[in-house]
Structure formats: structure tokens, C-alpha cells
Design a protein around this motif. Structure first.
Motif, mmCIF file in Angstrom:
data_model
loop_
_atom_site.group_PDB
_atom_site.id
_atom_site.type_symbol
_atom_site.label_atom_id
_atom_site.label_comp_id
_atom_site.label_asym_id
_atom_site.label_seq_id
_atom_site.Cartn_x
_atom_site.Cartn_y
_atom_site.Cartn_z
ATOM 1 N N LEU A 35 0.890 -1.361 -0.047
ATOM 2 C CA LEU A 35 0.082 -0.024 0.230
ATOM 3 C C LEU A 35 0.881 1.290 -0.073
ATOM 4 C CD1 LEU A 35 -0.243 1.348 3.074
ATOM 5 C CD2 LEU A 35 -1.513 -0.686 3.499
ATOM 6 N N ALA A 36 -0.152 2.439 -0.332
ATOM 7 C CA ALA A 36 0.821 3.648 -0.237
ATOM 8 C C ALA A 36 0.470 4.243 0.935
ATOM 9 C CB ALA A 36 0.424 4.532 -1.558
ATOM 10 N N THR A 37 1.376 4.942 1.644
ATOM 11 C CA THR A 37 1.121 5.791 2.855
ATOM 12 C C THR A 37 1.916 6.866 3.053
ATOM 13 O OG1 THR A 37 1.191 5.376 5.292
ATOM 14 C CG2 THR A 37 3.097 4.487 3.949
ATOM 15 N N ASN A 38 1.674 7.960 3.996
ATOM 16 C CA ASN A 38 2.561 8.950 4.023
ATOM 17 C C ASN A 38 2.781 8.857 5.442
ATOM 18 O OD1 ASN A 38 1.994 11.255 2.041
ATOM 19 N ND2 ASN A 38 0.127 11.308 2.606
ATOM 20 N N ALA A 39 2.697 7.730 6.233
ATOM 21 C CA ALA A 39 3.248 7.302 7.596
ATOM 22 C C ALA A 39 4.887 7.764 7.537
ATOM 23 C CB ALA A 39 3.005 6.235 8.115
ATOM 24 N N SER A 40 5.122 8.257 8.605
ATOM 25 C CA SER A 40 6.554 8.675 8.625
ATOM 26 C C SER A 40 7.579 7.570 9.333
ATOM 27 C CB SER A 40 6.926 10.091 9.456
ATOM 28 O OG SER A 40 6.414 9.731 10.802
ATOM 29 N N ASN A 41 6.782 6.563 10.078
ATOM 30 C CA ASN A 41 7.499 5.556 10.779
ATOM 31 C C ASN A 41 6.558 4.251 11.108
ATOM 32 O OD1 ASN A 41 5.913 6.194 13.250
ATOM 33 N ND2 ASN A 41 7.376 7.609 13.696
ATOM 34 N N ALA A 42 6.993 3.205 11.753
ATOM 35 C CA ALA A 42 6.354 2.289 11.789
ATOM 36 C C ALA A 42 4.912 2.302 12.791
ATOM 37 C CB ALA A 42 7.061 1.005 12.284
ATOM 38 N N ALA A 43 5.300 3.284 13.702
ATOM 39 C CA ALA A 43 4.200 3.533 14.535
ATOM 40 C C ALA A 43 3.006 4.271 13.898
ATOM 41 C CB ALA A 43 4.596 4.293 15.856
ATOM 42 N N ALA A 44 3.163 5.209 13.209
ATOM 43 C CA ALA A 44 2.213 5.999 12.567
ATOM 44 C C ALA A 44 1.694 4.942 11.341
ATOM 45 C CB ALA A 44 2.888 7.132 11.936
ATOM 46 N N LEU A 45 2.223 4.277 10.992
ATOM 47 C CA LEU A 45 1.775 3.171 9.825
ATOM 48 C C LEU A 45 0.641 2.431 10.785
ATOM 49 C CD1 LEU A 45 1.460 2.068 7.063
ATOM 50 C CD2 LEU A 45 3.495 0.800 7.470
ATOM 51 N N TYR A 46 1.399 1.800 11.708
ATOM 52 C CA TYR A 46 0.223 0.811 12.412
ATOM 53 C C TYR A 46 -0.857 1.511 12.693
ATOM 54 C CZ TYR A 46 -1.762 -2.919 15.074
ATOM 55 O OH TYR A 46 -2.595 -3.804 15.652
ATOM 56 N N GLU A 47 -0.726 2.580 13.259
ATOM 57 C CA GLU A 47 -2.043 3.422 13.732
ATOM 58 C C GLU A 47 -3.158 3.552 12.736
ATOM 59 O OE1 GLU A 47 -3.232 3.701 16.754
ATOM 60 O OE2 GLU A 47 -1.612 2.438 17.354
ATOM 61 N N GLU A 48 -2.288 3.915 11.458
ATOM 62 C CA GLU A 48 -3.336 4.249 10.118
ATOM 63 C C GLU A 48 -3.923 2.787 9.710
ATOM 64 O OE1 GLU A 48 -1.974 4.353 5.557
ATOM 65 O OE2 GLU A 48 -0.941 5.734 6.941
ATOM 66 N N LEU A 49 -3.193 1.621 9.924
ATOM 67 C CA LEU A 49 -3.740 0.355 9.613
ATOM 68 C C LEU A 49 -4.711 0.016 10.629
ATOM 69 C CD1 LEU A 49 -0.462 -1.466 8.659
ATOM 70 C CD2 LEU A 49 -2.249 -0.954 7.142
ATOM 71 N N ARG A 50 -4.618 0.479 11.865
ATOM 72 C CA ARG A 50 -5.569 -0.079 13.005
ATOM 73 C C ARG A 50 -6.882 0.554 12.705
ATOM 74 N NH1 ARG A 50 -4.985 0.994 18.761
ATOM 75 N NH2 ARG A 50 -6.715 -0.288 19.183
ATOM 76 N N ALA A 51 -6.934 1.895 12.246
ATOM 77 C CA ALA A 51 -8.048 2.640 11.686
ATOM 78 C C ALA A 51 -8.753 2.314 10.728
ATOM 79 C CB ALA A 51 -7.725 4.215 11.771
ATOM 80 N N ARG A 52 -7.966 1.829 9.529
ATOM 81 C CA ARG A 52 -8.505 1.403 8.540
ATOM 82 C C ARG A 52 -9.112 -0.311 8.620
ATOM 83 N NH1 ARG A 52 -4.435 1.641 3.412
ATOM 84 N NH2 ARG A 52 -4.562 3.447 3.743
ATOM 85 N N HIS A 53 -8.351 -1.024 9.483
ATOM 86 C CA HIS A 53 -8.831 -2.333 9.282
ATOM 87 C C HIS A 53 -9.436 -2.793 10.668
ATOM 88 C CE1 HIS A 53 -6.779 -2.486 5.423
ATOM 89 N NE2 HIS A 53 -5.672 -2.402 5.854
ATOM 90 N N ALA A 54 -9.546 -1.941 11.527
ATOM 91 C CA ALA A 54 -10.102 -2.213 12.769
ATOM 92 C C ALA A 54 -9.200 -3.517 13.692
ATOM 93 C CB ALA A 54 -11.616 -2.836 12.557
ATOM 94 N N PHE A 55 -8.109 -3.217 13.544
ATOM 95 C CA PHE A 55 -7.334 -4.209 14.331
ATOM 96 C C PHE A 55 -7.468 -3.862 15.840
ATOM 97 C CE2 PHE A 55 -3.607 -4.168 10.876
ATOM 98 C CZ PHE A 55 -4.358 -5.025 10.244
ATOM 99 N N THR A 56 -7.575 -5.051 16.543
ATOM 100 C CA THR A 56 -7.755 -4.941 17.986
ATOM 101 C C THR A 56 -6.505 -4.764 19.010
ATOM 102 O OG1 THR A 56 -7.948 -7.387 18.056
ATOM 103 C CG2 THR A 56 -10.007 -6.283 17.734
ATOM 104 N N LEU A 57 -5.409 -5.161 18.440
ATOM 105 C CA LEU A 57 -4.204 -5.045 19.027
ATOM 106 C C LEU A 57 -3.868 -3.628 19.087
ATOM 107 C CD1 LEU A 57 -2.288 -8.334 18.348
ATOM 108 C CD2 LEU A 57 -3.226 -7.860 20.463
ATOM 109 N N THR A 58 -3.093 -3.157 20.264
ATOM 110 C CA THR A 58 -2.512 -1.932 20.118
ATOM 111 C C THR A 58 -1.019 -2.244 19.840
ATOM 112 O OG1 THR A 58 -1.992 -2.040 22.659
ATOM 113 C CG2 THR A 58 -4.156 -0.878 22.184
ATOM 114 N N GLY A 59 -0.224 -1.066 19.474
ATOM 115 C CA GLY A 59 0.911 -1.234 18.957
ATOM 116 C C GLY A 59 2.004 -1.736 20.166
ATOM 117 N N ASP A 60 1.851 -1.507 21.369
ATOM 118 C CA ASP A 60 2.481 -1.886 22.377
ATOM 119 C C ASP A 60 2.407 -3.609 22.649
ATOM 120 O OD1 ASP A 60 0.044 -1.621 23.453
ATOM 121 O OD2 ASP A 60 0.384 -0.918 25.554
#
Length: 92
Positions: A35-60
């Protein structure tokens, strides 16, 4: 040039390749995607994916590997990076 490549080049976005395991694969319904993203780092990308796909696990609760090596969540993302989000593993 592919249409996704043109979009990325014109917008300053980066293309990343993702792999999902265990619960993330179940929730996403895919083992991998690009996918294409503007996320600057892995944390920002995962938060983008959580919002998009409703992942239940938090990054921590996850580990991230970038280009085959475990990495800190604040590691900057480069175009073409390969990321694997690794959830906790249960079993015996």
C-alpha cells in the motif's frame, strides 16, 4: 509506470509491503499487501492500519520488523520497505 507508482511519485507517499501473522492476518483477511502511505514511521503506519482495518491489538502488544530486522517503532519508513507486524504468540 504502474498507476500506484505514479500516485506515489506525485504525492510524496511511499509504497510499503506488509505481512500479517496470527490475529492480524485473521482480522485483515490477508497474509500480505502493498500500500501507499504518508506514515513517517512504523508506529504511525500501524495506527493508520488500525483505523483502516479495525485491528484490536495496540502497538505496544506487537513487535515490528523492517526489512527483515526487528526495529524500534520510531524507525523512519523508506519507499519500498518491507514490514512485518508480529503479535504475541500463544502455545505450548
Amino acid at each position: 509506470m504502474c498507476s500506484l507508482c505514479l500516485l506515489v511519485a506525485e504525492s510524496g507517499m511511499k509504497t510499503v509491503h506488509l505481512q500479517y501473522f496470527a490475529i492480524l492476518r485473521e482480522q485483515r483477511g490477508l497474509a500480505q499487501e502493498t500500500l501507499a502511505t504518508n506514515a513517517s514511521n512504523a508506529a504511525a503506519l500501524y495506527e493508520e492500519l488500525r483505523a483502516r482495518h479495525a485491528f484490536t491489538l495496540t502497538g505496544d502488544r506487537l513487535r515490528v520488523a523492517i526489512n527483515g530486522e526487528f526495529a524500534p517503532w520510531d524507525t523512519p519508513l523508506a519507499d519500498g520497505a518491507e514490514l512485518v507486524f508480529i503479535p504475541p504468540v500463544a502455545g505450548g
